[in-house]
Write a protein that holds these residues in place. Structure first.
Motif, PDB file in Angstrom:
ATOM      1  N   UNK A 163      51.006  40.944  43.422  1.00  0.00           N
ATOM      2  CA  UNK A 163      50.226  41.017  44.660  1.00  0.00           C
ATOM      3  C   UNK A 163      48.824  41.559  44.411  1.00  0.00           C
ATOM      4  N   UNK A 164      48.694  42.540  43.511  1.00  0.00           N
ATOM      5  CA  UNK A 164      47.368  43.078  43.199  1.00  0.00           C
ATOM      6  C   UNK A 164      46.549  42.072  42.398  1.00  0.00           C
ATOM      7  N   UNK A 165      47.208  41.307  41.547  1.00  0.00           N
ATOM      8  CA  UNK A 165      46.495  40.240  40.833  1.00  0.00           C
ATOM      9  C   UNK A 165      45.973  39.202  41.816  1.00  0.00           C
ATOM     10  N   UNK A 166      46.757  38.902  42.862  1.00  0.00           N
ATOM     11  CA  UNK A 166      46.303  37.949  43.877  1.00  0.00           C
ATOM     12  C   UNK A 166      45.082  38.487  44.633  1.00  0.00           C
ATOM     13  N   UNK A 167      45.087  39.797  44.936  1.00  0.00           N
ATOM     14  CA  UNK A 167      43.925  40.410  45.592  1.00  0.00           C
ATOM     15  C   UNK A 167      42.697  40.287  44.707  1.00  0.00           C
ATOM     16  N   UNK A 168      42.868  40.560  43.409  1.00  0.00           N
ATOM     17  CA  UNK A 168      41.750  40.463  42.463  1.00  0.00           C
ATOM     18  C   UNK A 168      41.211  39.034  42.400  1.00  0.00           C
ATOM     19  N   UNK A 169      42.103  38.064  42.289  1.00  0.00           N
ATOM     20  CA  UNK A 169      41.675  36.663  42.176  1.00  0.00           C
ATOM     21  C   UNK A 169      40.979  36.203  43.451  1.00  0.00           C
ATOM     22  N   UNK A 170      41.545  36.519  44.616  1.00  0.00           N
ATOM     23  CA  UNK A 170      40.942  36.097  45.884  1.00  0.00           C
ATOM     24  C   UNK A 170      39.563  36.732  46.081  1.00  0.00           C
ATOM     25  N   UNK A 171      39.397  37.983  45.651  1.00  0.00           N
ATOM     26  CA  UNK A 171      38.086  38.632  45.760  1.00  0.00           C
ATOM     27  C   UNK A 171      37.058  37.919  44.898  1.00  0.00           C
ATOM     28  N   UNK A 172      37.414  37.610  43.668  1.00  0.00           N
ATOM     29  CA  UNK A 172      36.485  36.924  42.770  1.00  0.00           C
ATOM     30  C   UNK A 172      36.181  35.516  43.262  1.00  0.00           C
ATOM     31  N   UNK A 173      37.195  34.805  43.775  1.00  0.00           N
ATOM     32  CA  UNK A 173      36.975  33.449  44.291  1.00  0.00           C
ATOM     33  C   UNK A 173      36.045  33.493  45.507  1.00  0.00           C
ATOM     34  N   UNK A 174      36.214  34.506  46.364  1.00  0.00           N
ATOM     35  CA  UNK A 174      35.336  34.633  47.533  1.00  0.00           C
ATOM     36  C   UNK A 174      33.893  34.852  47.117  1.00  0.00           C
ATOM     37  N   UNK A 175      33.682  35.707  46.119  1.00  0.00           N
ATOM     38  CA  UNK A 175      32.317  35.950  45.628  1.00  0.00           C
ATOM     39  C   UNK A 175      31.703  34.655  45.126  1.00  0.00           C
ATOM     40  N   UNK A 176      32.484  33.886  44.374  1.00  0.00           N
ATOM     41  CA  UNK A 176      31.978  32.605  43.851  1.00  0.00           C
ATOM     42  C   UNK A 176      31.660  31.649  44.992  1.00  0.00           C
ATOM     43  N   UNK A 177      32.542  31.593  46.008  1.00  0.00           N
ATOM     44  CA  UNK A 177      32.334  30.670  47.127  1.00  0.00           C
ATOM     45  C   UNK A 177      31.117  31.045  47.964  1.00  0.00           C
ATOM     46  N   UNK A 178      30.756  32.322  47.977  1.00  0.00           N
ATOM     47  CA  UNK A 178      29.636  32.777  48.805  1.00  0.00           C
ATOM     48  C   UNK A 178      28.304  32.625  48.093  1.00  0.00           C
TER      49      UNK A 178
END
Length: 352
Positions: A21-36
């Motif tokens: 679950x923490x790995x998913x939080x890390x990945x989603x945060x990085x993907x959001x930064x890239x998308x923005x």
């Protein structure tokens, strides 16, 4: 299989140990930064799709994970369990539903507080500072949550029961207690899919609001603050004074703007303004992305003298016409100024 192990060895050990679950939080945060921040991607609905959970869920989930690293609490139903509780061996965590509910609630509380703090810093409440601050908070809480879980015994660590959820779901559909339960399960799945499709459509095809462009003038104070005040109204021919032109794009699309600056001698008679003489001082073109604001500093250098001259800033979308006027401009703003002749010219005139 060997290739998979080799790839895993390339990942640092602490990342391989990171809970799912923490790995998913890390990945989603990085993907959001890239998308923005990535050009071409930030203009797509992906920015909103990843941005909503980034703001409304991930910060709170990371904070809850740091506060409650333990597995869900176990009820005391036997003397042995009571003894274990007295010995301090019982679990003190919260269940999954409580984690999800608190994650939304804390995110709604934490993100505005971050914005409030940024408001009192030189960075202000803008996209980049908000993105950096919320990402930093989420990643810091994720690291703290991972550290606290690693300090617990493996049996006491919280973990998302994916397998149990899958098994329960499979049993609900393959072996329901009654036909009514099976029908209700199917209806629930259809409702969730319909709701997801509705949200996806709303994000992918947002309703178009009013389209307009802001056009205004600013001056810079000694402390660097931009204000809509203290405009220079006294000029001298050939001497430059700075002014800042603001353009806010709310057209729901990227727009290339053209700005024409003219100094005009006008006569107002019978509520009609007639331009007697005019001179073009500057012309520029800039592209402003949808929803963005552009500030352009201009050095205004008058080339003719006179009293109560109109300093006009004419804004056009794309290419301006051959004869720019206040009437054919898309947006227009102006100042009334006085322009005096240079001192040397004035001295020569007086002596003659």
């Amino acid at each position: 299989m060997a290739d998979e192990r080799e790839w895993r060895l390339l990942v640092p050990g602490y990342l391989r140990r990171l809970p799912a679950d923490l790995a998913a939080v890390l990945v989603l945060t990085l993907v959001t930064i890239i998308a923005v921040v990535t050009p071409g991607v930030r203009e797509t609905p992906l920015r909103v799709v990843f941005g909503l959970p980034f703001v409304l869920f991930l910060p709170g989930y990371a904070l809850i994970a740091a506060l409650f690293p333990e597995e869900e609490s176990e009820s005391v139903t036997s003397p042995d369990a009571s003894a274990a509780q007295d010995a301090g061996q019982s679990r003190k965590g919260i269940d999954g539903i409580e984690r999800v509910a608190l994650s939304f609630g804390l995110s709604i509380a934490v993100v505005p507080l971050i914005g409030l703090v940024l408001n009192f810093t030189p960075f202000g409440i803008r996209l980049t500072p908000i993105l950096v601050a919320v990402s930093g908070f989420t990643l810091a809480m994720t690291a703290l949550a991972a550290h606290r879980r690693w300090e617990l015994e493996p049996a006491d660590r919280f973990r998302v029961p994916y397998r149990r959820w899958l098994q329960t779901t499979r049993e609900e559909f393959t072996n329901p207690e009654s036909r009514l339960d099976g029908a209700l399960n199917i209806l629930l799945v259809m409702s969730v899919l319909l709701a997801g499709a509705s949200v996806t459509y709303a994000v992918a095809v947002p309703s178009q609001g009013e389209a307009f462009t802001e056009h205004y003038l600013l001056t810079e104070q000694e402390n660097g603050t931009l204000v809509a005040d203290d405009y220079p109204t006294e000029y001298t021919v050939g001497e430059s004074r700075p002014l800042i032109v603001g353009i806010g794009n709310h057209e729901q699309r990227d727009v290339t703007y053209s700005l024409v600056v003219e100094l005009q001698e006008v006569r107002i008679q019978n509520n009609t303004t007639n331009v007697l003489n005019e001179t073009e001082l500057d012309r520029l073109q800039t592209r402003v992305a949808a929803g963005e604001t552009h500030h352009e500093q201009l050095n205004i250098t008058p080339s003719m003298s006179g009293t109560r001259l109109r300093l006009a800033f004419l804004l056009y979308t794309d290419t301006p016409p051959a004869d720019p006027t206040v009437e054919n401009a898309y947006r227009e703003t102006h100042l009334w100024v006085n322009v005096s002749a240079p001192e040397t010219d004035a001295a020569v005139t007086n002596s003659s």
